[in-house]
Design a protein around this motif. Sequence first.
Motif, PDB file in Angstrom:
ATOM      1  N   SER A  13       0.829  -1.222   0.000  1.00 33.17           N
ATOM      2  CA  SER A  13       0.000   0.000   0.000  1.00 33.17           C
ATOM      3  C   SER A  13       0.857   1.263   0.000  1.00 33.17           C
ATOM      4  O   SER A  13       0.340   2.370  -0.137  1.00 33.17           O
ATOM      5  N   ARG A  15       3.948   4.121  -0.999  1.00 30.96           N
ATOM      6  CA  ARG A  15       4.251   4.859  -2.245  1.00 30.96           C
ATOM      7  C   ARG A  15       4.994   3.965  -3.228  1.00 30.96           C
ATOM      8  O   ARG A  15       4.632   3.851  -4.390  1.00 30.96           O
ATOM      9  N   MET A  16       6.062   3.299  -2.741  1.00 35.46           N
ATOM     10  CA  MET A  16       6.824   2.432  -3.633  1.00 35.46           C
ATOM     11  C   MET A  16       6.109   1.101  -3.855  1.00 35.46           C
ATOM     12  O   MET A  16       6.184   0.538  -4.954  1.00 35.46           O
ATOM     13  N   GLU A  37       0.773  -6.868   3.137  1.00 34.18           N
ATOM     14  CA  GLU A  37       0.622  -5.739   4.062  1.00 34.18           C
ATOM     15  C   GLU A  37       0.652  -6.297   5.476  1.00 34.18           C
ATOM     16  O   GLU A  37       0.607  -7.509   5.674  1.00 34.18           O
ATOM     17  N   ARG A  38       0.716  -5.400   6.463  1.00 33.62           N
ATOM     18  CA  ARG A  38       0.784  -5.937   7.823  1.00 33.62           C
ATOM     19  C   ARG A  38      -0.595  -6.400   8.292  1.00 33.62           C
ATOM     20  O   ARG A  38      -1.611  -5.884   7.828  1.00 33.62           O
ATOM     21  N   ALA A  83      10.909  -4.429   9.341  1.00 29.76           N
ATOM     22  CA  ALA A  83      10.194  -5.339   8.434  1.00 29.76           C
ATOM     23  C   ALA A  83      11.186  -6.014   7.497  1.00 29.76           C
ATOM     24  O   ALA A  83      11.120  -7.230   7.266  1.00 29.76           O
ATOM     25  N   GLY A 101      15.008  -2.191  -1.155  1.00 27.64           N
ATOM     26  CA  GLY A 101      15.156  -0.757  -1.401  1.00 27.64           C
ATOM     27  C   GLY A 101      15.089   0.048  -0.120  1.00 27.64           C
ATOM     28  O   GLY A 101      15.417   1.231  -0.097  1.00 27.64           O
ATOM     29  N   THR A 103      15.663   1.995   3.175  1.00 26.33           N
ATOM     30  CA  THR A 103      16.832   2.747   3.652  1.00 26.33           C
ATOM     31  C   THR A 103      16.737   2.927   5.174  1.00 26.33           C
ATOM     32  O   THR A 103      15.745   2.540   5.796  1.00 26.33           O
ATOM     33  N   ALA A 125      20.201  -1.635  -2.537  1.00 25.61           N
ATOM     34  CA  ALA A 125      20.797  -0.347  -2.921  1.00 25.61           C
ATOM     35  C   ALA A 125      19.934   0.764  -2.363  1.00 25.61           C
ATOM     36  O   ALA A 125      18.699   0.669  -2.369  1.00 25.61           O
ATOM     37  N   GLY A 126      20.571   1.819  -1.902  1.00 26.31           N
ATOM     38  CA  GLY A 126      19.844   2.988  -1.400  1.00 26.31           C
ATOM     39  C   GLY A 126      19.134   3.724  -2.516  1.00 26.31           C
ATOM     40  O   GLY A 126      18.274   4.574  -2.244  1.00 26.31           O
ATOM     41  N   ASN A 127      19.490   3.397  -3.739  1.00 28.12           N
ATOM     42  CA  ASN A 127      18.792   3.990  -4.890  1.00 28.12           C
ATOM     43  C   ASN A 127      18.930   3.024  -6.058  1.00 28.12           C
ATOM     44  O   ASN A 127      20.034   2.641  -6.416  1.00 28.12           O
ATOM     45  N   MET A 128      17.785   2.635  -6.625  1.00 30.31           N
ATOM     46  CA  MET A 128      17.795   1.603  -7.678  1.00 30.31           C
ATOM     47  C   MET A 128      17.797   2.216  -9.069  1.00 30.31           C
ATOM     48  O   MET A 128      17.658   1.499 -10.052  1.00 30.31           O
ATOM     49  N   LYS A 162       9.199  11.486   4.290  1.00 24.27           N
ATOM     50  CA  LYS A 162      10.388  10.636   4.448  1.00 24.27           C
ATOM     51  C   LYS A 162      10.834  10.603   5.908  1.00 24.27           C
ATOM     52  O   LYS A 162      10.913  11.656   6.545  1.00 24.27           O
TER      53      LYS A 162
HETATM   54  N1  LIG Z   1      16.271   2.202  -2.911  1.00 20.28           N
HETATM   55  C1  LIG Z   1      15.452   2.980  -3.635  1.00 20.28           C
HETATM   56  O1  LIG Z   1      15.619   3.148  -4.855  1.00 20.28           O
HETATM   57  C2  LIG Z   1      14.320   3.644  -2.946  1.00 20.28           C
HETATM   58  C3  LIG Z   1      14.124   3.422  -1.616  1.00 20.28           C
HETATM   59  N2  LIG Z   1      13.036   3.934  -0.985  1.00 20.28           N
HETATM   60  C4  LIG Z   1      12.871   3.517   0.404  1.00 20.28           C
HETATM   61  O2  LIG Z   1      11.787   2.595   0.465  1.00 20.28           O
HETATM   62  C5  LIG Z   1      11.174   2.663   1.759  1.00 20.28           C
HETATM   63  C6  LIG Z   1       9.669   2.864   1.606  1.00 20.28           C
HETATM   64  O3  LIG Z   1       9.417   4.122   1.036  1.00 20.28           O
HETATM   65  P1  LIG Z   1       7.925   4.596   0.717  1.00 20.28           P
HETATM   66  O4  LIG Z   1       7.271   3.624  -0.200  1.00 20.28           O
HETATM   67  O5  LIG Z   1       8.035   6.012   0.321  1.00 20.28           O
HETATM   68  O6  LIG Z   1       7.278   4.498   2.185  1.00 20.28           O
HETATM   69  P2  LIG Z   1       5.743   4.280   2.596  1.00 20.28           P
HETATM   70  O7  LIG Z   1       5.659   4.676   4.012  1.00 20.28           O
HETATM   71  O8  LIG Z   1       4.847   4.904   1.592  1.00 20.28           O
HETATM   72  O9  LIG Z   1       5.561   2.698   2.468  1.00 20.28           O
HETATM   73  C7  LIG Z   1       6.138   1.778   3.360  1.00 20.28           C
HETATM   74  C8  LIG Z   1       5.277   0.521   3.376  1.00 20.28           C
HETATM   75  O10 LIG Z   1       5.910  -0.463   4.195  1.00 20.28           O
HETATM   76  C9  LIG Z   1       4.964  -0.940   5.145  1.00 20.28           C
HETATM   77  N3  LIG Z   1       5.609  -1.329   6.403  1.00 20.28           N
HETATM   78  C10 LIG Z   1       6.332  -0.541   7.229  1.00 20.28           C
HETATM   79  N4  LIG Z   1       6.716  -1.238   8.307  1.00 20.28           N
HETATM   80  C11 LIG Z   1       6.202  -2.474   8.165  1.00 20.28           C
HETATM   81  C12 LIG Z   1       6.234  -3.654   8.949  1.00 20.28           C
HETATM   82  N5  LIG Z   1       6.919  -3.687  10.121  1.00 20.28           N
HETATM   83  N6  LIG Z   1       5.622  -4.763   8.472  1.00 20.28           N
HETATM   84  C13 LIG Z   1       4.967  -4.740   7.295  1.00 20.28           C
HETATM   85  N7  LIG Z   1       4.879  -3.642   6.511  1.00 20.28           N
HETATM   86  C14 LIG Z   1       5.499  -2.533   6.952  1.00 20.28           C
HETATM   87  C15 LIG Z   1       4.049   0.249   5.382  1.00 20.28           C
HETATM   88  O11 LIG Z   1       2.845  -0.182   5.961  1.00 20.28           O
HETATM   89  P3  LIG Z   1       2.099   0.783   7.032  1.00 20.28           P
HETATM   90  O12 LIG Z   1       1.558   1.916   6.198  1.00 20.28           O
HETATM   91  O13 LIG Z   1       1.070  -0.091   7.611  1.00 20.28           O
HETATM   92  O14 LIG Z   1       3.155   1.238   8.003  1.00 20.28           O
HETATM   93  C16 LIG Z   1       3.885   0.770   3.957  1.00 20.28           C
HETATM   94  O15 LIG Z   1       2.944   0.027   3.230  1.00 20.28           O
HETATM   95  C17 LIG Z   1      11.898   3.799   2.505  1.00 20.28           C
HETATM   96  O16 LIG Z   1      12.920   3.232   3.298  1.00 20.28           O
HETATM   97  C18 LIG Z   1      12.516   4.615   1.372  1.00 20.28           C
HETATM   98  O17 LIG Z   1      13.624   5.353   1.752  1.00 20.28           O
HETATM   99  C19 LIG Z   1      12.107   4.681  -1.626  1.00 20.28           C
HETATM  100  C20 LIG Z   1      12.271   4.961  -2.952  1.00 20.28           C
HETATM  101  C21 LIG Z   1      13.391   4.480  -3.717  1.00 20.28           C
END
Ligand SMILES: NC(=O)C1=CN([C@@H]2O[C@H](COP(=O)(O)OP(=O)(O)OC[C@H]3O[C@@H](n4cnc5c(N)ncnc54)[C@H](OP(=O)(O)O)[C@@H]3O)[C@@H](O)[C@H]2O)C=CC1
Length: 269
Positions: A13, A15-16, A37-38, A83, A101, A103, A125-128, A162
């Motif tokens: 659910s 953003r990514m 999802e959780r 997670a 992905g 971080t 990777a911190g950025n893909m 973020k």
């Molecule tokens: N390496 C790359 O290229 C990129 C890396 N990122 C990284 O990706 C990560 C996610 O970013 P983004 O999508 O913006 O964040 P969001 O907060 O939009 O999404 C995170 C998702 O992970 C879920 N989640 C978090 N904790 C848990 C858990 N303990 N168990 C199960 N599900 C969990 C969240 O669920 P819930 O809403 O219920 O908490 C949510 O659905 C960040 O660390 C970001 O920095 C982002 C873009 C590019």
Amino acid sequence: MDDLPGIVVTGVSGRMGQMLAREVTASGKARLVGALERPGHDWVGRDLGACMGGAALGVTVEDDPLPAFARARAVIDFTAPAATVAFAGLAAQARAVHVIGTTGLAPADLEALEAASHHAAIIRAGNMSLGVNLLAGLVRKVAAALDADWDIEVVEAHHRMKVDAPSGTALMLGEAAAEGRGIALADNMESGRHGLTGARAPGAIGFSAIRGGDIVGEHDVIFAGAGERLVLRHVATDRAIFARGALRAALWGMDQKPGQYDMVDVLGL
Ligand SMILES: NC(=O)C1=CN([C@@H]2O[C@H](COP(=O)(O)OP(=O)(O)OC[C@H]3O[C@@H](n4cnc5c(N)ncnc54)[C@H](OP(=O)(O)O)[C@@H]3O)[C@@H](O)[C@H]2O)C=CC1
Ligand SMILES: O=C(O)C1=N[C@H](C(=O)O)C[C@H](O)C1
């Protein structure tokens, strides 16, 4: 269609997560065989396509990772550190490639990933994106060419939601600069300046973070010398660049032995 390799997306659910589910589904190169999802999330038990506001996809959102991982060749995981560490153990058990992905991982998290990577390939990777991984190579070269009289500063900007700083990308770029200069980033990092800081430490690599609005991700690496300044910049305008890289990593990882890899390996840079 049924013979395409199966991929599970965690945190679907997010953003990514949503971007990744769309990328895998539209790719024609892989099949989305699970969306996680959780427990307690209101998407669990519902069709993912409908949850995302579109047509049904025939994929029901689940909350139990292991059975989903067991039917997948790869797991793509952009969630949160706790997670990701838990998913790494389960992906290793299922012998599924784990593309990470996420971080903001702490040293103890990285140790857990190292242990999991003895059983299945982990690509992290911190950025893909292709652009940032190319940029890291340029930063390494420029840092190697310039002496320590050139101050290095990494400035990053991201959306208001973020939760970690410096960004994973900023740390990647800082590592590349440190490698180029032949120093350890951990011993030379300067971030979060505030108040009477004193002069900049000679040879430091500085980090600054901006948070606001819907900025997808912007990174500048500044080499500031006497009388001149060099700025290397990457601007992300669409999260699809990260999802595309992650899917490429998942497909590439299916032919690799257990171990830890990054996007430089995937892209052959
Ligand atoms: N390496 C790359 O290229 C990129 C890396 N990122 C990284 O990706 C990560 C996610 O970013 P983004 O999508 O913006 O964040 P969001 O907060 O939009 O999404 C995170 C998702 O992970 C879920 N989640 C978090 N904790 C848990 C858990 N303990 N168990 C199960 N599900 C969990 C969240 O669920 P819930 O809403 O219920 O908490 C949510 O659905 C960040 O660390 C970001 O920095 C982002 C873009 C590019
Ligand atoms: O959280 C984000 O959004 C992003 N996170 C990654 C990071 O920490 O560098 C990659 C990208 O910049 C977007």
